[in-house]
Design a protein around this motif. Structure first.
Motif, PDB file in Angstrom:
ATOM      1  N   ALA A 128       1.452  56.490  51.072  1.00  0.00           N
ATOM      2  CA  ALA A 128       1.738  57.714  50.341  1.00  0.00           C
ATOM      3  C   ALA A 128       1.040  58.877  51.012  1.00  0.00           C
ATOM      4  O   ALA A 128      -0.009  59.321  50.593  1.00  0.00           O
ATOM      5  CB  ALA A 128       1.305  57.586  48.884  1.00  0.00           C
ATOM      6  N   GLY A 132       4.888  61.490  50.560  1.00  0.00           N
ATOM      7  CA  GLY A 132       4.995  60.623  49.403  1.00  0.00           C
ATOM      8  C   GLY A 132       5.243  59.186  49.768  1.00  0.00           C
ATOM      9  O   GLY A 132       5.080  58.770  50.914  1.00  0.00           O
ATOM     10  N   TRP A 302       6.779  63.195  45.514  1.00  0.00           N
ATOM     11  CA  TRP A 302       6.871  62.117  44.539  1.00  0.00           C
ATOM     12  C   TRP A 302       8.148  62.082  43.710  1.00  0.00           C
ATOM     13  O   TRP A 302       8.372  61.117  42.980  1.00  0.00           O
ATOM     14  CB  TRP A 302       5.663  62.168  43.597  1.00  0.00           C
ATOM     15  N   PRO A 310       5.842  56.789  40.873  1.00  0.00           N
ATOM     16  CA  PRO A 310       4.506  56.437  41.358  1.00  0.00           C
ATOM     17  C   PRO A 310       4.356  54.933  41.447  1.00  0.00           C
ATOM     18  O   PRO A 310       5.229  54.179  40.995  1.00  0.00           O
ATOM     19  CB  PRO A 310       3.595  57.003  40.265  1.00  0.00           C
ATOM     20  N   GLY A 327       0.292  60.350  43.097  1.00  0.00           N
ATOM     21  CA  GLY A 327       1.217  60.963  42.160  1.00  0.00           C
ATOM     22  C   GLY A 327       0.619  61.341  40.824  1.00  0.00           C
ATOM     23  O   GLY A 327       1.249  62.054  40.040  1.00  0.00           O
TER      24      GLY A 327
END
Length: 568
Positions: A128, A132, A302, A310, A327
């Protein structure tokens, strides 16, 4: 029926059935019989076929690694045993905390080997970065630290069988905990897969209204117009035009120069001060937090195709509460919730278990007086009679009992509660005493708290002075006091989710969000009433599973809304 399953690269895998041995079979020793290991080129297809035929319990190393790929291939399962999550629970009971969540770590502990320094790998949303979560390749190599000479499938089977032996010898609630934890892992992966509906246009519009137009992407130090205006006005008000409000050191210095000495920049301390700059600073902190945590960068990273996805970390907190990886899923502010809007023809059913922890305390302590109060819709109002009808005092006293706040006004309130509800307050007092003495406490179903660290024991022995020793003792006492309550509340929530998954299998509804004592389901409008009934029934079943025949009520506030923000 149970099936052991291991994912290999490229979508392939291996499976083997487990069956209980026939009564009196020689050499069985109570161990399940392992069938022939099948190698399949399409693991997801094999899982779909067996799930449809038998709905077995799947035994695999790590739900967070294997299940997202199965979901994307249309293979949804009802039950599993997550070896690494169960290993974490069992290892904690033996005083082992903080080791990697991997099959290799579980295998090493089983054989008394050094635990490999390899973290959990292969999760589809593990990576991430600025862009993201990234989708992993189908069934990436399982580099989890199992010794090279040991086959991964054999290691998985061996660890699982050892876990079953430990669970057979343990009290029954522990098996319920491991089953609920594994079910929670399935739900967590399904929530990430489904995603929380979120309208990016609504969120972007809300950001612009609060912060001003989006600043140029990638500009160093760029702030939205309204945030920059606040920063300028704050600098002028404090007599420090060059102030960077994002630097706590600079803010503290500016406050001091303005005649407002402060130890921290926390809101509660700032609110004590009277100065034109204080409201500006508080507003800046709030908007800056929103910009940093849930601004345009968050939206790009996200939210994909109208869904916020998430990664949830089951048991990510030592009490058993969930955490999230990236997130900020478990800290969604009201402004973000205004953009959480159901799809056309669909709606949200939001269920919030109010006053969960004090009700849990009543249930685990079996305190008759507190249990009677917990039959009311508002427990604190019911307890208000103990304090002359003052609901606020009842709430302050009970929260103080659970969280270890005993000074000031709370002290006399706690003394009153101790007289009126001796079993309940005695339970948390005993847990606090155990913590102070360096002992271990457990939740209702048997999750263990972390043992004292070596540094804690050194400080308690006086390495940093007696005053510091008293501080660390008291701190651990507050932790263990709340651990038994918060951890047991987390188990109730897990049982709720596990039960709810089973009740919704023949509906189109999706569990899309979970926050400690709140669940959000996304469902077709015509199924909303059925979903509400399923949630209520699941809450009652969770209470029975975790607490037995308790008179304590766990009422749910249920709301059917198009926008998540309207549920409150």
């Amino acid at each position: 029926m149970r099936w052991v399953v291991h994912a290999d690269e490229g979508g392939a895998g291996r499976l083997a059935p487990l069956a209980e041995p026939a009564a009196g079979a020689e050499g069985a020793a109570g161990r399940p019989a392992v069938g022939e290991v099948r190698r399949v080129g399409d693991l997801a297809a094999a899982v779909r076929e067996l799930e449809a035929a038998d709905r077995p319990r799947w035994i695999w190393a790590d739900t967070a690694r294997i299940y997202p790929d199965l979901l994307r291939a249309g293979a949804r399962v009802a039950r599993c045993h997550d070896v690494v999550l169960v290993d974490e629970i069992l290892a904690a009971r033996e005083g082992s905390f903080g080791a990697p969540r991997t099959l290799g770590a579980a295998y090493a502990r089983l054989h008394g080997l050094p635990v490999p320094d390899v973290g959990r790998l292969g999760s589809a949303t593990e990576a991430a970065g600025a862009e993201g979560p990234q989708q992993a390749a189908l069934f990436e190599p399982d580099d989890t630290g199992v010794p090279a000479q040991v086959d991964q499938f054999d290691a998985l089977l061996e660890v699982y069988l050892a876990q079953q032996a430990l669970l057979d010898a343990a009290a029954p609630p522990l098996r319920l905990l491991t089953a609920a934890e594994s079910a929670g892992a399935l739900a967590a992966a399904e929530m990430t897969y489904a995603g929380l509906p979120l309208d990016p246009a609504v969120h972007a519009r809300n950001l612009a209204e609060l912060l001003g137009p989006q600043p140029p992407h990638g500009g160093p130090g760029m702030r939205p117009a309204k945030l920059q205006d606040l920063a300028d006005r704050l600098g002028e008000a404090l007599g420090s035009p060059a102030l960077n409000p994002d630097s706590p050191a600079q803010v503290l210095k500016a406050l001091s120069l303005a005649g407002l000495p402060a130890n921290t920049t926390r809101a509660w301390e700032l609110r004590r001060m009277e100065h034109p700059g204080v409201p500006l600073l508080l507003e800046y902190k709030e908007l800056s937090r929103l910009y940093t945590a849930n601004g345009w960068a968050w939206l790009r990273a996200w939210v994909r195709e109208g869904r916020f996805r998430p990664e949830y970390v089951v048991g990510g907190v030592v009490t058993g509460r969930w955490a999230s990886r990236g997130g900020g899923a478990l800290q969604l502010p009201a402004m973000v919730r205004r953009a959480v809007v159901a799809d056309p023809g669909w709606t949200f059913v939001v269920a919030d278990a109010g006053q969960l922890e004090p009700r849990v305390l009543a249930a685990i302590s079996a305190d008759r007086g507190l249990a009677r109060a917990a039959q009311a819709e508002d427990l604190y109002t019911e307890l208000g009679d103990v304090f002359g009808g003052d609901r606020a005092k009842a709430k302050l006293g009970l929260l103080g009992a659970m969280y270890g706040q005993t000074s000031g006004e709370v002290g006399p309130l706690l003394a009153t509660l101790r007289r009126r509800f001796p079993a309940a307050i005695g339970l948390v007092d005993d847990a606090a005493k155990a913590g102070v003495e360096g002992r271990i406490v457990h939740t209702r179903l048997g999750r263990a708290c972390p043992p004292p660290s070596t540094r804690w024991r050194r400080m308690v022995a006086g390495a940093e002075g007696e005053s510091r020793a008293d501080q660390v003792r008291a701190s651990r006492g507050r932790f263990t006091r709340n651990f038994v309550v918060q951890g047991s509340a987390a188990e109730w929530a897990l049982a709720l989710i596990a039960t709810l998954r089973g009740k919704l299998t023949d509906t189109a509804s999706e569990l899309v969000f979970f926050l400690h004592d709140e669940v959000v389901l996304h469902c077709p409008e015509e199924q909303a009433e059925r979903v509400r009934e399923a949630v209520s029934a699941s809450a009652a079943e969770a209470s029975r599973l975790v607490f037995g025949a308790t008179p304590v009520r766990f009422p749910l506030h249920l709301a059917t809304v198009r926008c998540y923000a309207d549920a409150k």
